[in-house]
Scaffold this active site. Structure first.
Site, PDB file in Angstrom:
ATOM      1  N   LYS A   1       0.816  -1.224   0.000  1.00 26.19           N
ATOM      2  CA  LYS A   1       0.000   0.000   0.000  1.00 26.19           C
ATOM      3  C   LYS A   1       0.853   1.281   0.000  1.00 26.19           C
ATOM      4  O   LYS A   1       0.332   2.346  -0.276  1.00 26.19           O
ATOM      5  CB  LYS A   1      -1.004  -0.005   1.154  1.00 26.19           C
ATOM      6  CG  LYS A   1      -0.430   0.213   2.528  1.00 26.19           C
ATOM      7  CD  LYS A   1      -1.561   0.209   3.548  1.00 26.19           C
ATOM      8  CE  LYS A   1      -1.057   0.318   4.959  1.00 26.19           C
ATOM      9  NZ  LYS A   1      -0.186   1.472   5.218  1.00 26.19           N
ATOM     10  N   ASP A   2       2.135   1.151   0.298  1.00 26.20           N
ATOM     11  CA  ASP A   2       3.013   2.326   0.211  1.00 26.20           C
ATOM     12  C   ASP A   2       3.581   2.526  -1.184  1.00 26.20           C
ATOM     13  O   ASP A   2       4.304   3.495  -1.438  1.00 26.20           O
ATOM     14  CB  ASP A   2       4.209   2.186   1.175  1.00 26.20           C
ATOM     15  CG  ASP A   2       3.769   2.168   2.622  1.00 26.20           C
ATOM     16  OD1 ASP A   2       2.693   2.721   2.912  1.00 26.20           O
ATOM     17  OD2 ASP A   2       4.498   1.598   3.453  1.00 26.20           O
TER      18      ASP A   2
ATOM     19  N   ARG B   1      -8.612   8.446   5.024  1.00 26.36           N
ATOM     20  CA  ARG B   1      -9.550   7.383   4.670  1.00 26.36           C
ATOM     21  C   ARG B   1     -10.224   6.850   5.934  1.00 26.36           C
ATOM     22  O   ARG B   1     -11.446   6.708   6.002  1.00 26.36           O
ATOM     23  CB  ARG B   1      -8.793   6.242   3.969  1.00 26.36           C
ATOM     24  CG  ARG B   1      -9.612   4.998   3.734  1.00 26.36           C
ATOM     25  CD  ARG B   1      -8.754   3.886   3.140  1.00 26.36           C
ATOM     26  NE  ARG B   1      -7.664   3.507   4.018  1.00 26.36           N
ATOM     27  CZ  ARG B   1      -7.796   2.733   5.099  1.00 26.36           C
ATOM     28  NH1 ARG B   1      -8.971   2.258   5.425  1.00 26.36           N
ATOM     29  NH2 ARG B   1      -6.756   2.449   5.847  1.00 26.36           N
ATOM     30  N   ARG B   2      -9.389   6.620   6.962  1.00 31.43           N
ATOM     31  CA  ARG B   2      -9.955   6.110   8.212  1.00 31.43           C
ATOM     32  C   ARG B   2     -10.797   7.179   8.901  1.00 31.43           C
ATOM     33  O   ARG B   2     -11.872   6.903   9.427  1.00 31.43           O
ATOM     34  CB  ARG B   2      -8.835   5.637   9.136  1.00 31.43           C
ATOM     35  CG  ARG B   2      -8.190   4.354   8.641  1.00 31.43           C
ATOM     36  CD  ARG B   2      -7.014   3.950   9.513  1.00 31.43           C
ATOM     37  NE  ARG B   2      -6.436   2.693   9.063  1.00 31.43           N
ATOM     38  CZ  ARG B   2      -5.146   2.394   9.170  1.00 31.43           C
ATOM     39  NH1 ARG B   2      -4.305   3.256   9.694  1.00 31.43           N
ATOM     40  NH2 ARG B   2      -4.702   1.232   8.754  1.00 31.43           N
TER      41      ARG B   2
ATOM     42  N   ARG C   1       0.739  10.057  14.150  1.00 31.98           N
ATOM     43  CA  ARG C   1       1.591   9.273  13.254  1.00 31.98           C
ATOM     44  C   ARG C   1       2.584   8.502  14.071  1.00 31.98           C
ATOM     45  O   ARG C   1       2.641   8.605  15.275  1.00 31.98           O
ATOM     46  CB  ARG C   1       2.329  10.210  12.279  1.00 31.98           C
ATOM     47  CG  ARG C   1       1.685  10.320  10.924  1.00 31.98           C
ATOM     48  CD  ARG C   1       2.719  10.729   9.881  1.00 31.98           C
ATOM     49  NE  ARG C   1       3.619   9.623   9.579  1.00 31.98           N
ATOM     50  CZ  ARG C   1       4.809   9.786   9.017  1.00 31.98           C
ATOM     51  NH1 ARG C   1       5.275  10.982   8.766  1.00 31.98           N
ATOM     52  NH2 ARG C   1       5.552   8.733   8.731  1.00 31.98           N
TER      53      ARG C   1
ATOM     54  N   ARG D   1       2.096   5.017  18.522  1.00 30.08           N
ATOM     55  CA  ARG D   1       0.669   5.345  18.524  1.00 30.08           C
ATOM     56  C   ARG D   1      -0.013   4.840  19.794  1.00 30.08           C
ATOM     57  O   ARG D   1      -0.851   5.529  20.363  1.00 30.08           O
ATOM     58  CB  ARG D   1      -0.008   4.753  17.290  1.00 30.08           C
ATOM     59  CG  ARG D   1       0.476   5.436  16.025  1.00 30.08           C
ATOM     60  CD  ARG D   1      -0.358   5.053  14.837  1.00 30.08           C
ATOM     61  NE  ARG D   1       0.397   5.318  13.603  1.00 30.08           N
ATOM     62  CZ  ARG D   1      -0.138   5.450  12.407  1.00 30.08           C
ATOM     63  NH1 ARG D   1      -1.437   5.329  12.260  1.00 30.08           N
ATOM     64  NH2 ARG D   1       0.601   5.688  11.352  1.00 30.08           N
TER      65      ARG D   1
ATOM     66  N   CYS E   1      -1.530   9.953  -2.708  1.00 25.74           N
ATOM     67  CA  CYS E   1      -1.951   9.530  -1.375  1.00 25.74           C
ATOM     68  C   CYS E   1      -2.658  10.634  -0.586  1.00 25.74           C
ATOM     69  O   CYS E   1      -3.068  10.421   0.533  1.00 25.74           O
ATOM     70  CB  CYS E   1      -0.783   8.970  -0.589  1.00 25.74           C
ATOM     71  SG  CYS E   1       0.409  10.223  -0.150  1.00 25.74           S
TER      72      CYS E   1
ATOM     73  N   GLY F   1     -13.458  28.062 -31.090  1.00 26.03           N
ATOM     74  CA  GLY F   1     -14.521  27.883 -32.081  1.00 26.03           C
ATOM     75  C   GLY F   1     -15.663  27.078 -31.507  1.00 26.03           C
ATOM     76  O   GLY F   1     -16.138  27.330 -30.403  1.00 26.03           O
TER      77      GLY F   1
HETATM   78  N1  SAH Z   1     -13.150  23.985 -33.273  1.00 30.51           N
HETATM   79  C1  SAH Z   1     -12.516  25.014 -34.045  1.00 30.51           C
HETATM   80  C2  SAH Z   1     -11.548  24.461 -35.086  1.00 30.51           C
HETATM   81  C3  SAH Z   1     -10.401  23.742 -34.495  1.00 30.51           C
HETATM   82  S1  SAH Z   1      -9.286  23.176 -35.711  1.00 30.51           S
HETATM   83  C4  SAH Z   1     -13.588  25.869 -34.665  1.00 30.51           C
HETATM   84  O1  SAH Z   1     -14.754  25.512 -34.679  1.00 30.51           O
HETATM   85  O2  SAH Z   1     -13.240  26.958 -35.147  1.00 30.51           O
HETATM   86  C5  SAH Z   1      -8.139  24.478 -35.747  1.00 30.51           C
HETATM   87  C6  SAH Z   1      -8.220  25.207 -37.053  1.00 30.51           C
HETATM   88  O3  SAH Z   1      -9.325  26.089 -37.009  1.00 30.51           O
HETATM   89  C7  SAH Z   1      -7.053  26.092 -37.331  1.00 30.51           C
HETATM   90  O4  SAH Z   1      -5.976  25.383 -37.906  1.00 30.51           O
HETATM   91  C8  SAH Z   1      -7.632  27.067 -38.313  1.00 30.51           C
HETATM   92  O5  SAH Z   1      -7.722  26.513 -39.594  1.00 30.51           O
HETATM   93  C9  SAH Z   1      -9.019  27.225 -37.782  1.00 30.51           C
HETATM   94  N2  SAH Z   1      -9.147  28.406 -36.908  1.00 30.51           N
HETATM   95  C10 SAH Z   1      -9.511  28.426 -35.632  1.00 30.51           C
HETATM   96  N3  SAH Z   1      -9.549  29.688 -35.150  1.00 30.51           N
HETATM   97  C11 SAH Z   1      -9.195  30.475 -36.169  1.00 30.51           C
HETATM   98  C12 SAH Z   1      -9.039  31.879 -36.340  1.00 30.51           C
HETATM   99  N4  SAH Z   1      -9.255  32.727 -35.320  1.00 30.51           N
HETATM  100  N5  SAH Z   1      -8.663  32.340 -37.538  1.00 30.51           N
HETATM  101  C13 SAH Z   1      -8.445  31.513 -38.576  1.00 30.51           C
HETATM  102  N6  SAH Z   1      -8.555  30.182 -38.482  1.00 30.51           N
HETATM  103  C14 SAH Z   1      -8.942  29.664 -37.308  1.00 30.51           C
END
Ligand code: SAH
Length: 595
Positions: free
Chosen positions: A80-81, A128-129, A146, A152, A239, A382
């Site tokens: 356990k250690d 745990r105890r 300890r 102890r 741990c 994105g």
């Molecule tokens: N999930 C992201 C995409 C991720 S893949 C989305 O929906 O936007 C990453 C690619 O997204 C990058 O290589 C580029 O092609 C593009 N991308 C993301 N942000 C960008 C931005 N601000 N300007 C230009 N291209 C962008």
């Protein structure tokens, strides 16, 4: 042959090592086995609770070094250690029959736990105890102690504690059974993973020695060691988090694994009991069950393409409520400032070729953080799913019993062209659009159906394609597109650094290099590109491309910032002062008297 057995010098460790030596001498009378005492870091620090010393392994490192150097052939430790894997260059022999895995109570005056008066004081060094004792008797007070068994017991007398909790195994090995007041069944108190099991550690490649040790192994104990330690690994617990697991035989080839897990403060605990044939599968099942009781929610949030204003209302709300944010390179830094005080922020990178953390590690991190926090936000550039691997994260969380939600984001594939003055569809010019990734798993040009693109009257958007823009243009021409077809590359779209490069298929590669566009960038191909002349609203504003530093007093953003941004500038604010309310030095009475 002569074999040296390395052990710590404590009474208990010596008893364990002596036990191992006894069995080996009996089984292999022609060989000689002797003990060597080795002092470890854990032995030197006695005044701190274990979870403050740091890692598992504090009781083993020095012994392992001697095995590696060849001075010692067999290291004997309490399993356990041990960290979840042996150190590199070392391996474990199959486990021998375990001692009694249970925890026991030693009470100073009473006979049983339920006889203790309200508010009685129990000593233990293990959370745990502590948590489980409090689970059984919420009124008890637990204090940290300890030291070895003798220490102890002495502290219990000196400090007038009502009782202490210890492992049965240690007391048995020291022939101190008579001190035990009450055995706590695993239904009441789940022991530490592998409690009562010895780890026999040897150098990798010592096959003959391994065979000698394995010949004395015990099937059920080996299964228990595997199941209990797999559970520990599943929970990713170092741990400092309370974790317990015990696997027992339950009929022919059937096992039952009982497990518990608690968070840092003890405010949340969960217990699971599962039955089956495969110890590792049971470990996963118990972990899943415990997570489904304890895990907070993970929210996959699309941060938008770069402009922090392009997050959704819902996404922003999740960020403000998050206890932990796991974010990558494309998420706007301003959004992190919206997090509440104390929110843990973890950067997991992902500049295309220079992955800071592998996807598998990110998945595991999310599961782990869900056990620590009520709400973990996974903030992704994105949209969550558009080439964002959000699906993999969701599936991993689901498979591990962690609830998750998704807040979609504005994808760069739509917003990028829009901010570049290019509508992704337009009556008469493009009836639809293709969005594809230019890279495949091996960083090669992806297997794209260029023919379908060339044959259609639809806009084509390529993500992750900056370095391959020449190749893409070439393939489109091969498929029949005219070399004069319009193409735009938009770099750092929707940020103050946005730059757009427009050309045709014949000349784009050369122009992109000449203008030094950098990633992230996306590529748009099609007739709609020509509309930029009329629809570009961003890059030709009076202050486009300019950057200002604005001093401000107080925390609120200034009006100047807004005004400048509206003209296309990018603005950084620095707070140079604070606004404080001061008590006026006059009183109302004086005012009435004065004129
Ligand atoms: N999930 C992201 C995409 C991720 S893949 C989305 O929906 O936007 C990453 C690619 O997204 C990058 O290589 C580029 O092609 C593009 N991308 C993301 N942000 C960008 C931005 N601000 N300007 C230009 N291209 C962008």
């Amino acid at each position: 042959m002569k074999y040296t057995i390395g052990t710590r010098g404590s009474k208990l460790a010596l008893a364990q090592a002596e036990f191992v030596r006894g069995r080996l001498s009996q089984a292999y009378p022609e060989d000689k086995f002797e003990l060597q005492i080795i002092k470890t870091k854990g032995d030197r620090i006695v005044d701190k609770p274990l979870h403050e010393i740091g890692d598992k392994g504090v009781f083993v490192k020095e012994i392992e070094e001697k095995i590696l150097s060849g001075e010692v052939q067999i290291g004997v430790h309490s399993m356990k250690d041990m960290p979840s894997r042996p150190a590199s260059g070392l391996m474990f022999a199959k486990a021998w029959k375990r001692e009694d895995p249970r925890d026991v109570l030693i009470l100073r005056e009473k006979e049983r736990l339920e006889d203790l008066p309200e508010g009685a004081v129990i000593g233990t060094g293990s959370r745990r105890r502590e948590y489980q004792i409090k689970h059984l008797r919420p009124d008890l007070r637990v204090v940290n102690i300890r030291g070895n068994v003798d220490t102890r017991l002495r502290k219990m007398e000196e400090e007038k504690l009502d009782g202490i909790v210890l492992a049965a195994a240690g007391l048995h090995r020291l022939s101190m059974q008579d001190k035990i007041t009450q055995y706590l069944e695993p239904e009441e108190m789940i022991p530490a993973p592998a409690q009562g099991i010895l780890a026999l550690e040897i150098r990798e490649g010592e096959e003959k020695l391994k065979a000698m040790l394995d010949a004395l192994s015990h099937e059920e104990t080996a299964a228990a060691a595997l199941g209990e330690r797999s559970f520990l690994q599943e929970m990713g617990a170092s741990c400092h988090l309370p974790v317990g697991a015990v696997l027992r035989k339950e009929g022919e080839e059937m096992f039952c694994l009982r497990a518990m897990f608690g968070n840092e403060s003890g405010s949340r605990q969960a217990y699971a009991s599962v039955s089956g044939r495969e110890p590792e599968e049971l470990a996963r099942e118990a972990a899943r069950e415990i997570r489904s009781q304890l895990a907070g929610t993970v929210v996959l949030v699309g941060a938008g393409p770069g402009d922090p204003g392009l997050i959704t209302v819902k996404g922003l709300q999740e960020i403000r409520e998050a206890d932990c944010i796991v974010y990558d390179r494309l998420a706007a830094p301003e959004l992190l400032e919206e997090a509440k005080a104390g929110c843990e922020k973890i950067y997991v990178g992902k500049a295309s070729s220079n992955h800071t953390m592998k996807q598998g590690e990110i998945n595991r991190l999310l599961v782990q953080k869900s056990m620590e926090y009520e709400k973990t936000v996974r903030l992704k550039g994105g949209d969550v799913y558009v080439f964002g691997r959000g699906g993999e994260e969701g599936m991993f969380l689901r498979a591990h019993g962690v609830p998750f939600q998704v807040v979609p984001g504005i994808s760069s594939c739509i917003a990028g062209p829009a901010y570049g003055g290019i509508p992704i569809t337009h009556r008469g010019k493009a009836l639809g659009f293709h969005v594809v990734t230019a890279h495949d798993r091996n960083d090669e040009l992806a297997d794209i159906n260029f023919q379908a693109m060339a044959d259609s009257k639809e806009t084509c958007v390529f993500l992750m394609g900056l370095s391959k823009v020449g190749e893409i243009a070439g393939k489109l021409k091969e498929a029949g597109m005219a070399g004069s077809t319009q193409i735009a590359v938009i770099s750092q779209a929707t940020t103050p650094e946005q730059r757009t490069c427009v050309s045709d298929l014949d000349h784009i590669a050369e122009k992109v290099i000449r203008e030094g566009l950098i990633s992230p960038a996306l590529i748009v191909v099609g007739e709609v590109v020509s509309l930029r002349e009329e629809l570009n609203f961003l890059e030709n504003r009076p202050l486009s491309g300019k950057r200002y530093l604005v001093p401000k007093i107080g925390e609120k953003p200034t009006r100047l910032k807004k005004l400048l941004e509206n003209q296309g500038a990018s603005v950084d604010e620095v707070q140079v002062g604070v606004i404080e309310h001061v008590k006026p030095a006059f009183v109302l009475q004086n005012l009435k008297e004065g004129d």
